[in-house]
Enzyme design. Structure first.
Site, PDB file in Angstrom:
ATOM      1  CE1 TYR A   1      -0.998   3.240   4.022  1.00 58.35           C
ATOM      2  CE2 TYR A   1      -2.185   2.923   6.497  1.00 58.35           C
ATOM      3  CZ  TYR A   1      -1.065   3.002   5.630  1.00 58.35           C
ATOM      4  OH  TYR A   1       0.367   2.941   6.023  1.00 58.35           O
TER       5      TYR A   1
ATOM      6  CD  GLN B   1      -3.081   0.531   0.127  1.00 56.95           C
ATOM      7  OE1 GLN B   1      -3.112  -0.652  -0.419  1.00 56.95           O
ATOM      8  NE2 GLN B   1      -3.897   1.600  -0.361  1.00 56.95           N
ATOM      9  CD  GLU B   2       2.831   4.107   3.572  1.00 59.90           C
ATOM     10  OE1 GLU B   2       3.226   4.780   3.001  1.00 59.90           O
ATOM     11  OE2 GLU B   2       2.092   4.130   4.871  1.00 59.90           O
ATOM     12  CB  SER B   3       6.710   1.780  -1.417  1.00 58.81           C
ATOM     13  OG  SER B   3       6.948   0.554  -1.064  1.00 58.81           O
TER      14      SER B   3
END
Length: 768
Positions: free
Chosen positions: A750, A642-644
């Protein structure tokens, strides 16, 4: 003052400019960084597009004997060169003496098979990147056996090398007849620009004009600029100026537009001359492209010269551009001028009132904000600006925990326009705030109404789940089971579907109700029927061969150039992206091919596709660091996705860095705690370091919230202070109630996405 390009006779000088501004010279045109050909930019594919009509089925292509021979040749070369990839990738990334020696040794060892010429092709390309053109040509001479299958690459690369040395005659000689020899080449556009520029450099600008004129469709800014330069070289400056103005006014967001303006200014035009309509159109295009700073300059100029009947419109657009560039005080003054102009068009005044309400909200001036919204309600009740103002108002009061007022604003949206663009979301927010205020009977009605009015909306899973929760709390287990089972069937791996299965496990599966409202829901998406590429696909075979040589961007262009939208094409693209380490692009390609994959059984999609959607790079290191910190490795993998999306070099607009998107201040703090000496922020872009520090940081958040990962995830995204305040103000009965109540949409989605994806990681990669 810009140099007059027609006076420049050295071909290399002209192409130096063209390379920068036309993006035409480099044979590896995809690479924004020539020294890293395997690197690719992230693209954004988050917007939802309307489904287009299904294209007509193409007639099956009957391969000629020559094409069959080419395909057999490609397959032989692919099989022979399967071990070349790691060495080729190292060479193109590093271009060290050792890497050159390794690939050359490989080429000599395979001189009796089809792998050798592919290795020489890569060696030549590496020398080209190092600007050692003589060695590049020597290597490509040894790659001649590839001419029947990769002849367009060899011709293009040779011509590019000669171009870099300023030898226009050799460029023309090599590229003469290129289009006839390679009608389907991915290099046709770049070749056309290079060939035309070579004609100009050879003193044949009129031939170049005729050549470029034949290639003006489809319209492209780089072609237009090359044509304009050719006209100027032929002494036909007025014709060239007309084209330069077209670029400036009709293609303002292109890389070529500033260059066109510079040339025109060099000719004495302080500002490219155009009508008011042309200038207005340019400013609008800049706004659409989100080039707000450039748009500010254009609107400012227009505001000084706009006719009276257009002044308010221009002022409203000018103020909007100022607002977008965070010049809020200047924007506010200009918006007030528009509102006070009673002769201004209603649309312009409505736009100004909306932004004035937003500015008041930014300043926490509730009374002023409400007054502007009230004026909008009277002046333009059917406008999109009023709808947007109502939505913003609902959000504002929700954040202030004034649920009653927030719900009224949300409700007004769908009551005025039941099928408006914001109505499904606004209806659900009204429903949820009603539930949070304890009015369960009204909440039940609204939840069922959500399913009836907006059965395809993004809010349906939440509505089904919470309607089931109310039924369960009221002791109506059959009804609760009906909602939970429908959620599990239609939204198989969604966040709320996973929660629903947990609830089913607790209440059992006895009698099941049958509420009519569930019958109105559309069925889940149908999985693609076939993932197998056709055996005679030249594009796939060529891409696989290029991928063996670590020419990944070329391989991607070959697949994209084929123009197929079938799932197998997405799988082929994803494989190339994964080979190059660009996991983010692989995930995006597969998401586009199977947008409803979360509703499908694991068995309905091929295993390699699932692995492309949920990759596990750095898995050994991730498991190690997760175990050290007593974290679920699947949760950590989901967080990184999800982040990168597993890009170790990712840097956000907020300067969060690396796999787990750590701020430099966080990295330094964790490094001190873990006694890592001589730490620098750049180390956060190293996967091992980022994982070591990131898992420690996340563990501290999980511990802070007593092991409740949903709170920790929300804090990871929005900050601990906010989460602590939300929990303090919310009086939530359960964690899932907290998650749905997160006031920031981005943070709420998220948390739900990471919890959902972690469940899929566990399903796809069970321990042991």
């Amino acid at each position: 003052m810009i140099r007059e390009f027609v006076a420049v006779r050295r071909f290399s000088t002209l192409l130096c400019v063209a390379t920068l501004l036309l993006a035409s010279a480099a044979p590896f045109a995809l690479a924004a960084q020539p020294d890293s050909p395997a690197t690719s930019k992230k693209t954004t594919h988050g917007s939802h597009k309307k489904h287009k009509k299904k294209p007509k089925r193409r007639k099956k292509h009957v391969m000629s004997a020559r094409e069959k021979a080419r395909l057999r040749h490609m397959k032989r070369a692919f099989v022979a060169s399967t071990t070349l990839k790691p060495m080729a990738q190292q060479l193109l990334e590093n271009r060290s003496p050792q890497a050159y020696a390794g690939v050359e040794k490989y080429a000599r060892a395979h001189r009796k098979d089809d792998a050798a010429p592919l290795a020489w092709l890569v060696l030549g390309y590496a020398h080209y990147l190092d600007k050692d053109y003589t060695k590049a040509r020597d290597a490509w001479k040894k790659a001649e056996p590839l001419q029947p299958i990769l002849g367009d690459y060899l011709d293009w690369l040779r011509a590019s090398a000669w171009q870099a040395e300023g030898n226009a005659a050799e460029v023309l000689k090599i590229l003469d007849g290129f289009e006839q020899r390679n009608p389907d080449s991915i290099h046709l556009h770049d070749m056309m620009l290079l060939y035309g520029d070579a004609l100009v450099a050879s003193g044949k600008p009129k031939d170049a004009i005729a050549y470029f004129e034949k290639h003006r469709t489809p319209v492209a800014a780089d072609t237009e600029l090359a044509l304009a330069l050719a006209y100027r070289a032929a002494g036909m400056k007025p014709e060239g100026a007309d084209i330069l103005r077209r670029i400036y006014f009709e293609m303002p967001a292109s890389d070529q537009a500033p260059f066109a303006a510079m040339i025109l200014r060099g000719d004495g035009e302080a500002q490219p001359s155009g009508t008011f309509g042309q200038r207005y159109g340019r400013a609008e295009l800049l706004m659409r492209a989100r080039h707000y700073a450039d748009a500010v300059d254009d609107w400012s100029s227009l505001a000084e010269q706009a006719p009276p009947d257009r002044m308010a419109d221009v002022q409203a657009q000018f103020a909007t551009a100022l607002y977008r560039t965070r010049k809020r005080d200047d924007a506010e003054q200009l918006f007030e001028t528009v509102v006070q102009n009673t002769a201004a068009p209603i649309a312009s005044r409505a736009q100004a009132l909306y932004y004035l309400a937003e500015i008041a909200r930014d300043k926490d001036d509730k009374d002023k904000h409400d007054d502007f919204v009230s004026q909008l309600r009277t002046m333009a009740p059917d406008s999109v600006w009023f709808q947007r103002a109502l939505l913003s108002s609902g959000n504002m009061y929700m954040l202030k925990n004034d649920f009653e007022t927030g719900a009224k604003y949300y409700a007004e949206i769908y009551e005025r326009q039941q099928n408006g663009p914001f109505s499904p979301y606004a209806h659900w927010k009204t429903t949820w705030l009603t539930f949070r205020m304890g009015n369960k009977d009204e909440a039940k009605r609204l939840m069922e109404e959500q399913l009836a009015f907006y059965p395809s909306s993004d809010e349906v899973p939440a509505a089904i789940y919470w309607r089931g929760r109310i039924a369960e709390d009221e002791g109506d287990k059959p009804l609760a089971r009906a909602y939970y089972e429908k959620l599990s069937e239609n939204f198989r791996y969604f966040y709320y579907a996973n929660l629903a299965r947990e609830r089913l496990g607790k209440i059992g599966v006895e009698d099941v109700g049958d509420p009519d409202v569930l019958d109105k829901l559309p069925p889940p998406a149908t999985p693609p029927k076939s993932w197998d590429p056709p055996s005679d696909s030249m594009a796939v075979q060529k891409a696989q061969l290029l991928a063996n040589a670590a020419l990944y961007d070329f391989a991607v262009k070959e697949l994209q150039h084929a123009g197929h939208n079938e799932p197998w094409m997405a799988e082929s693209l994803a494989q190339v992206f994964n080979d190059s380490g660009s996991y983010i692009r692989a995930i995006e390609a597969l998401k586009r091919a199977v947008p409803g994959y979360f509703t499908m059984e694991v068995t309905q999609i091929p295993r390699p596709v699932w692995e492309g959607l949920f990759p596990r790079p750095y898995w050994d290191e991730l498991q190690r660091d997760a175990a050290r910190n007593q974290l679920d490795p699947y949760l950590v993998a989901s967080l990184i996705r999800q982040e990168s999306e597993f890009n170790p070099a990712a840097i956000s607009s907020a300067n969060a860095m690396g796999l787990m998107q750590l701020l430099p201040s966080v990295g330094r703090g964790m490094a001190r705690e873990m006694r890592i000496h001589h730490f620098s922020s750049d180390q956060l872009l190293t996967a091992n370091v980022n994982l070591e520090l990131g898992t420690r940081y996340f563990k501290e958040m999980v511990d802070h919230y007593g092991g409740q990962v949903e709170y920790a995830l929300a804090a990871y995204n929005a900050g601990s202070d906010r989460v602590d305040q939300w929990r303090k103000d919310g009086n939530f009965k359960s964690v899932d109630e907290f998650v749905e109540s997160i006031p920031f949409t981005q943070t709420r989605e998220y948390v739900q996405a990471i919890m959902r994806n972690a469940a899929l990681y566990r399903l796809l990669y069970p321990k042991g």
